[in-house]
Scaffold this motif. Structure first.
Motif, PDB file in Angstrom:
ATOM      1  N   PRO A  87       0.846  -1.232   0.019  1.00  0.00           N
ATOM      2  CA  PRO A  87      -0.127  -0.066   0.078  1.00  0.00           C
ATOM      3  C   PRO A  87       0.861   1.413   0.003  1.00  0.00           C
ATOM      4  CG  PRO A  87      -0.734  -1.663   1.727  1.00  0.00           C
ATOM      5  CD  PRO A  87       0.622  -1.790   1.383  1.00  0.00           C
ATOM      6  N   GLU A  88       0.629   2.037  -0.920  1.00  0.00           N
ATOM      7  CA  GLU A  88       1.389   3.619  -0.929  1.00  0.00           C
ATOM      8  C   GLU A  88       0.292   4.453  -1.330  1.00  0.00           C
ATOM      9  OE1 GLU A  88       4.202   4.525  -0.257  1.00  0.00           O
ATOM     10  OE2 GLU A  88       5.296   2.783   0.278  1.00  0.00           O
ATOM     11  N   PRO A  89       0.400   5.767  -0.719  1.00  0.00           N
ATOM     12  CA  PRO A  89      -0.508   6.633  -0.887  1.00  0.00           C
ATOM     13  C   PRO A  89      -0.300   7.493  -2.199  1.00  0.00           C
ATOM     14  CG  PRO A  89       0.918   7.511   0.821  1.00  0.00           C
ATOM     15  CD  PRO A  89       1.168   5.911   0.535  1.00  0.00           C
ATOM     16  N   GLY A  90       0.797   7.320  -2.892  1.00  0.00           N
ATOM     17  CA  GLY A  90       1.057   7.861  -3.898  1.00  0.00           C
ATOM     18  C   GLY A  90       1.355   9.401  -3.947  1.00  0.00           C
ATOM     19  N   LEU A  91       1.989   9.699  -2.755  1.00  0.00           N
ATOM     20  CA  LEU A  91       2.218  11.237  -2.497  1.00  0.00           C
ATOM     21  C   LEU A  91       3.856  11.189  -2.316  1.00  0.00           C
ATOM     22  CD1 LEU A  91      -0.518  12.171  -0.221  1.00  0.00           C
ATOM     23  CD2 LEU A  91      -0.272  12.452  -2.666  1.00  0.00           C
ATOM     24  N   GLY A 138       5.410   8.905   1.096  1.00  0.00           N
ATOM     25  CA  GLY A 138       4.680   8.621   2.256  1.00  0.00           C
ATOM     26  C   GLY A 138       3.784   9.978   2.778  1.00  0.00           C
ATOM     27  N   ASP A 139       3.420   9.936   4.007  1.00  0.00           N
ATOM     28  CA  ASP A 139       2.589  11.008   4.213  1.00  0.00           C
ATOM     29  C   ASP A 139       3.040  12.371   4.093  1.00  0.00           C
ATOM     30  OD1 ASP A 139       1.951  13.073   6.773  1.00  0.00           O
ATOM     31  OD2 ASP A 139       0.049  11.698   6.358  1.00  0.00           O
ATOM     32  N   PRO A 140       2.814  13.372   3.424  1.00  0.00           N
ATOM     33  CA  PRO A 140       3.238  14.641   3.232  1.00  0.00           C
ATOM     34  C   PRO A 140       3.405  15.671   4.427  1.00  0.00           C
ATOM     35  CG  PRO A 140       0.959  14.674   2.463  1.00  0.00           C
ATOM     36  CD  PRO A 140       1.420  13.251   2.767  1.00  0.00           C
ATOM     37  N   GLY A 141       2.941  15.341   5.425  1.00  0.00           N
ATOM     38  CA  GLY A 141       2.840  16.225   6.626  1.00  0.00           C
ATOM     39  C   GLY A 141       4.249  15.581   7.335  1.00  0.00           C
ATOM     40  N   GLN A 188      22.925  28.415  -1.675  1.00  0.00           N
ATOM     41  CA  GLN A 188      22.415  29.490  -2.638  1.00  0.00           C
ATOM     42  C   GLN A 188      21.003  29.670  -3.000  1.00  0.00           C
ATOM     43  OE1 GLN A 188      25.511  28.986  -5.793  1.00  0.00           O
ATOM     44  NE2 GLN A 188      26.818  30.463  -4.960  1.00  0.00           N
ATOM     45  N   SER A 189      20.565  28.245  -3.032  1.00  0.00           N
ATOM     46  CA  SER A 189      19.103  28.352  -3.396  1.00  0.00           C
ATOM     47  C   SER A 189      18.584  26.856  -3.101  1.00  0.00           C
ATOM     48  CB  SER A 189      18.773  28.478  -5.058  1.00  0.00           C
ATOM     49  OG  SER A 189      19.594  27.354  -5.638  1.00  0.00           O
ATOM     50  N   SER A 190      17.272  26.911  -2.904  1.00  0.00           N
ATOM     51  CA  SER A 190      16.651  25.728  -2.537  1.00  0.00           C
ATOM     52  C   SER A 190      15.209  25.374  -3.560  1.00  0.00           C
ATOM     53  CB  SER A 190      16.224  25.641  -1.030  1.00  0.00           C
ATOM     54  OG  SER A 190      15.357  26.786  -0.949  1.00  0.00           O
ATOM     55  N   ALA A 191      14.778  24.134  -3.534  1.00  0.00           N
ATOM     56  CA  ALA A 191      13.590  23.698  -4.364  1.00  0.00           C
ATOM     57  C   ALA A 191      13.119  22.537  -3.620  1.00  0.00           C
ATOM     58  CB  ALA A 191      14.047  23.534  -5.693  1.00  0.00           C
ATOM     59  N   ILE A 192      11.882  22.642  -3.233  1.00  0.00           N
ATOM     60  CA  ILE A 192      10.976  21.649  -2.702  1.00  0.00           C
ATOM     61  C   ILE A 192       9.705  21.612  -3.488  1.00  0.00           C
ATOM     62  CG2 ILE A 192       9.798  21.111  -0.394  1.00  0.00           C
ATOM     63  CD1 ILE A 192      11.567  23.065   1.080  1.00  0.00           C
ATOM     64  N   GLU A 193       9.441  20.530  -3.853  1.00  0.00           N
ATOM     65  CA  GLU A 193       8.316  20.104  -4.848  1.00  0.00           C
ATOM     66  C   GLU A 193       7.591  19.128  -4.090  1.00  0.00           C
ATOM     67  OE1 GLU A 193       9.625  21.109  -9.092  1.00  0.00           O
ATOM     68  OE2 GLU A 193      11.329  20.328  -8.336  1.00  0.00           O
ATOM     69  N   ARG A 194       6.236  18.990  -4.553  1.00  0.00           N
ATOM     70  CA  ARG A 194       5.189  17.858  -4.296  1.00  0.00           C
ATOM     71  C   ARG A 194       5.043  17.100  -5.721  1.00  0.00           C
ATOM     72  NH1 ARG A 194       3.488  18.442   0.820  1.00  0.00           N
ATOM     73  NH2 ARG A 194       3.970  20.713   1.858  1.00  0.00           N
ATOM     74  N   TRP A 195       4.846  15.766  -5.550  1.00  0.00           N
ATOM     75  CA  TRP A 195       4.610  15.079  -6.853  1.00  0.00           C
ATOM     76  C   TRP A 195       3.624  13.930  -6.249  1.00  0.00           C
ATOM     77  CZ3 TRP A 195       8.037  16.118 -11.048  1.00  0.00           C
ATOM     78  CH2 TRP A 195       9.086  16.909 -10.580  1.00  0.00           C
ATOM     79  N   SER A 196       2.990  13.495  -7.544  1.00  0.00           N
ATOM     80  CA  SER A 196       2.389  12.259  -7.292  1.00  0.00           C
ATOM     81  C   SER A 196       3.477  11.268  -7.572  1.00  0.00           C
ATOM     82  CB  SER A 196       1.248  11.941  -8.201  1.00  0.00           C
ATOM     83  OG  SER A 196       1.923  11.409  -9.550  1.00  0.00           O
ATOM     84  N   VAL A 254       3.753   8.524  -9.187  1.00  0.00           N
ATOM     85  CA  VAL A 254       3.923   8.134 -10.649  1.00  0.00           C
ATOM     86  C   VAL A 254       4.726   9.420 -11.427  1.00  0.00           C
ATOM     87  CG1 VAL A 254       2.903   7.743 -12.831  1.00  0.00           C
ATOM     88  CG2 VAL A 254       1.858   6.726 -10.897  1.00  0.00           C
ATOM     89  N   ASP A 255       4.455  10.642 -10.956  1.00  0.00           N
ATOM     90  CA  ASP A 255       5.144  11.561 -11.694  1.00  0.00           C
ATOM     91  C   ASP A 255       6.529  11.785 -11.189  1.00  0.00           C
ATOM     92  OD1 ASP A 255       3.277  12.532 -13.255  1.00  0.00           O
ATOM     93  OD2 ASP A 255       2.413  14.029 -11.763  1.00  0.00           O
ATOM     94  N   LEU A 256       6.745  11.508  -9.844  1.00  0.00           N
ATOM     95  CA  LEU A 256       7.937  11.313  -9.251  1.00  0.00           C
ATOM     96  C   LEU A 256       9.026  10.478 -10.089  1.00  0.00           C
ATOM     97  CD1 LEU A 256      10.316  11.670  -7.024  1.00  0.00           C
ATOM     98  CD2 LEU A 256       9.266   9.753  -5.827  1.00  0.00           C
ATOM     99  N   GLN A 257       8.569   9.124 -10.446  1.00  0.00           N
ATOM    100  CA  GLN A 257       8.904   8.111 -11.153  1.00  0.00           C
ATOM    101  C   GLN A 257       9.382   8.843 -12.633  1.00  0.00           C
ATOM    102  OE1 GLN A 257      10.297   6.426  -8.724  1.00  0.00           O
ATOM    103  NE2 GLN A 257       9.672   4.432  -9.588  1.00  0.00           N
ATOM    104  N   ARG A 258       8.488   9.554 -13.168  1.00  0.00           N
ATOM    105  CA  ARG A 258       9.048  10.529 -14.293  1.00  0.00           C
ATOM    106  C   ARG A 258       9.856  11.378 -14.341  1.00  0.00           C
ATOM    107  NH1 ARG A 258       2.606  10.334 -15.625  1.00  0.00           N
ATOM    108  NH2 ARG A 258       2.282   8.197 -16.244  1.00  0.00           N
ATOM    109  N   ARG A 259      10.307  11.982 -13.071  1.00  0.00           N
ATOM    110  CA  ARG A 259      11.074  13.066 -13.158  1.00  0.00           C
ATOM    111  C   ARG A 259      12.269  13.195 -14.028  1.00  0.00           C
ATOM    112  NH1 ARG A 259      13.923  15.168  -7.536  1.00  0.00           N
ATOM    113  NH2 ARG A 259      14.759  13.278  -7.483  1.00  0.00           N
ATOM    114  N   GLU A 260      12.817  11.956 -13.791  1.00  0.00           N
ATOM    115  CA  GLU A 260      14.257  12.143 -14.413  1.00  0.00           C
ATOM    116  C   GLU A 260      14.162  11.441 -15.846  1.00  0.00           C
ATOM    117  OE1 GLU A 260      17.111  10.236 -11.835  1.00  0.00           O
ATOM    118  OE2 GLU A 260      16.580  11.328 -10.238  1.00  0.00           O
ATOM    119  N   ASP A 261      13.064  11.561 -16.319  1.00  0.00           N
ATOM    120  CA  ASP A 261      13.012  10.736 -17.756  1.00  0.00           C
ATOM    121  C   ASP A 261      13.819  11.549 -18.637  1.00  0.00           C
ATOM    122  OD1 ASP A 261      11.551   8.699 -16.694  1.00  0.00           O
ATOM    123  OD2 ASP A 261       9.759   9.068 -17.918  1.00  0.00           O
ATOM    124  N   ASP A 262      13.657  12.963 -18.913  1.00  0.00           N
ATOM    125  CA  ASP A 262      14.083  13.791 -19.874  1.00  0.00           C
ATOM    126  C   ASP A 262      15.651  13.840 -19.653  1.00  0.00           C
ATOM    127  OD1 ASP A 262      11.738  14.362 -21.057  1.00  0.00           O
ATOM    128  OD2 ASP A 262      11.420  16.128 -20.172  1.00  0.00           O
TER     129      ASP A 262
END
Length: 443
Positions: free
Chosen positions: A201-205, A255-258, A278-286, A288-296
């Motif tokens: 079971p995975e919430p997909g977040l 897992g749980d986003p909180g 110098q900079s930061s980036a925090i992103e939320r994904w489904s 499935v989209d996380l798994q596609r993040r590095e496709d390009d």
């Protein structure tokens, strides 16, 4: 010969000059430019059986293609026979039993999407156009591995066509020696036409965080990032990349986003004690989209070369060596944390080796111009060699052109001996040698 082969195959047989031949022999690494005599696009297990028997009867080298991501291009045998599994790409899910049946030609994206449609998942790499087969047979690291183990740890059974053209089902209760070897021993033992995976079971977040530093100012922050990894929950996989003159230190949370927000805040606070990014980036994904993040980033049609290491610890000296970036054409670097469920499975339970790994290191280059080949590869070799003295092994799926020496780095002597014994039983003639090869023992 061609007429006889066509008569045996329900799928397609391609030869030089046929439509789709060139696109079908092209794989992920554009440096691979070999020409098989036959490409057999298998539509069912019977086609695989026929292709293996035809190849052995006619003395043809055999390559096995799924996603085609292998850096060396073992799938493409010069003047041999390529078994192209891509038409066999179906994934079926039994949500009640939490099982996935995955054909040998499926890509990771198909598995992720089908399982997530019913709220389930299993460990499946980081790039959706990777083949399930090659990834899993070598081990299978991914963002869920610290929670659920490697891809190979989640295989309940394999359907495999052996060198003799027999179709077997390998599991804990049937051909257990083969089942052991297939979980980490690579494609040495046959053509896997179906994987049965356990699902969870995975919430997909998911959540990703990156804190970016100049290479010249990242030393203290990287040490702090390493220390914070020691107490990280299993939902967090600490990862770092170095590209050009920038270091990105961060984590991937599934897992749980909180709870993920709290972990990212703890990382940010910990890094601030060393030096602010110098900079930061925090992103939320489904998921499935996380798994596609590095496709390009990991797209086809680039010329590629890499070198890998396992580190049992990321000591201060290792960090200093990784951050020593003098020279031109240096490869990009990735570091990914192991531990958690990976380390809890007894080492002797599977052929996969490296369960005591703290971080996996990969130095990877990509370019387009063939004139740069030797320069790029030499730079990657030189850079990775500065880490040799700290390494305690290598992931078999990260091996490139190291040959026998690389295989000996990937497995202990005891595991190699056992793998060679299994090889002798199921492939005594080493039919399946286009891989990181394990030779049959003498008996």
């Amino acid at each position: 010969m061609t007429t006889a082969l066509n008569a045996m195959i329900h799928g397609r047989v391609l030869q030089p000059g046929n439509d789709d031949y060139d696109s079908s022999r092209s794989v992920w690494n554009a440096m691979v430019d070999r020409r098989p005599r036959y490409i057999v696009q298998c539509s069912e297990t019977a086609d695989v059986v026929a292709a293996v028997r035809f190849a052995t009867d006619h003395g043809l080298d055999v390559g096995i293609r799924c996603g085609g991501h292998g850096i060396v291009g073992h799938a493409v045998p010069e003047d041999g026979l390529m078994i192209d599994l891509r038409p066999m790409g179906e994934v079926s899910i039994d949500a009640r039993a939490r099982r996935a049946r995955v054909q040998g030609g499926a890509l990771l994206g198909a598995l992720d999407a089908a399982a997530q449609a019913v709220g389930l998942a299993t460990t499946a790499g980081n790039v959706s156009h990777t083949g399930v087969g090659g990834l899993t047979l070598g081990g299978g690291m991914g963002w869920l591995a610290r929670q659920h183990g490697l891809s190979c740890d989640n295989v309940v059974s394999f359907e495999i066509v052996t060198a003799a053209g027999e179709t077997l089902r390998a599991s804990a209760d049937s051909h257990p020696d083969l089942y052991w070897a297939l979980r980490g021993g690579g494609g040495n033992f046959g053509v896997v036409t179906e994987f049965e995976f356990a699902l969870h079971p995975e919430p997909g977040l998911a959540l990703t965080a990156e804190f970016r530093y100049p290479v010249t100012g990242a030393r203290d922050a990287m040490r702090r990032w390493r220390d914070l990894n020691d107490d990280a929950p299993r939902q967090a996989t600490y990862s770092a990349t170095i590209a050009d003159a920038t270091v990105a230190l961060g984590l991937v949370w599934v897992g749980d986003p909180g709870d993920g927000d709290a972990q990212v805040s703890a990382l940010a606070e910990g890094l601030a004690e060393a030096a602010g990014p110098q900079s930061s980036a925090i992103e939320r994904w489904s998921y499935v989209d996380l798994q596609r993040r590095e496709d390009d980033i990991e797209a086809h049609a680039w010329r590629r070369y890499w070198k890998g290491h396992y580190f049992s610890e990321l000591g201060d000296e290792v960090i200093d060596a990784v951050l020593e970036r003098d020279g031109d054409d240096l490869p990009n670097v990735s570091l990914q944390a192991y531990g958690g469920a990976i380390a809890e499975i007894p080492d002797e339970q599977t052929a996969f080796s490296g369960r005591d790994t703290a971080f996996e290191f990969v130095a990877a280059s990509k370019w387009h111009d063939a004139a740069e080949d030797e320069r790029r590869m030499s730079a990657a070799r030189r850079y990775a060699a500065t880490m040799d003295r700290f390494a305690n092994g290598v992931y078999v799926n990260a091996l490139a052109d190291e040959g026998v020496a690389g295989v000996r780095r990937a497995y202990s002597d005891a595991k190699l001996e056992r793998l060679s014994t299994v090889k002798r039983h199921y492939d005594p003639g080493n039919v399946f040698h286009h891989n990181q090869n394990i030779t049959p023992s003498a008996g």
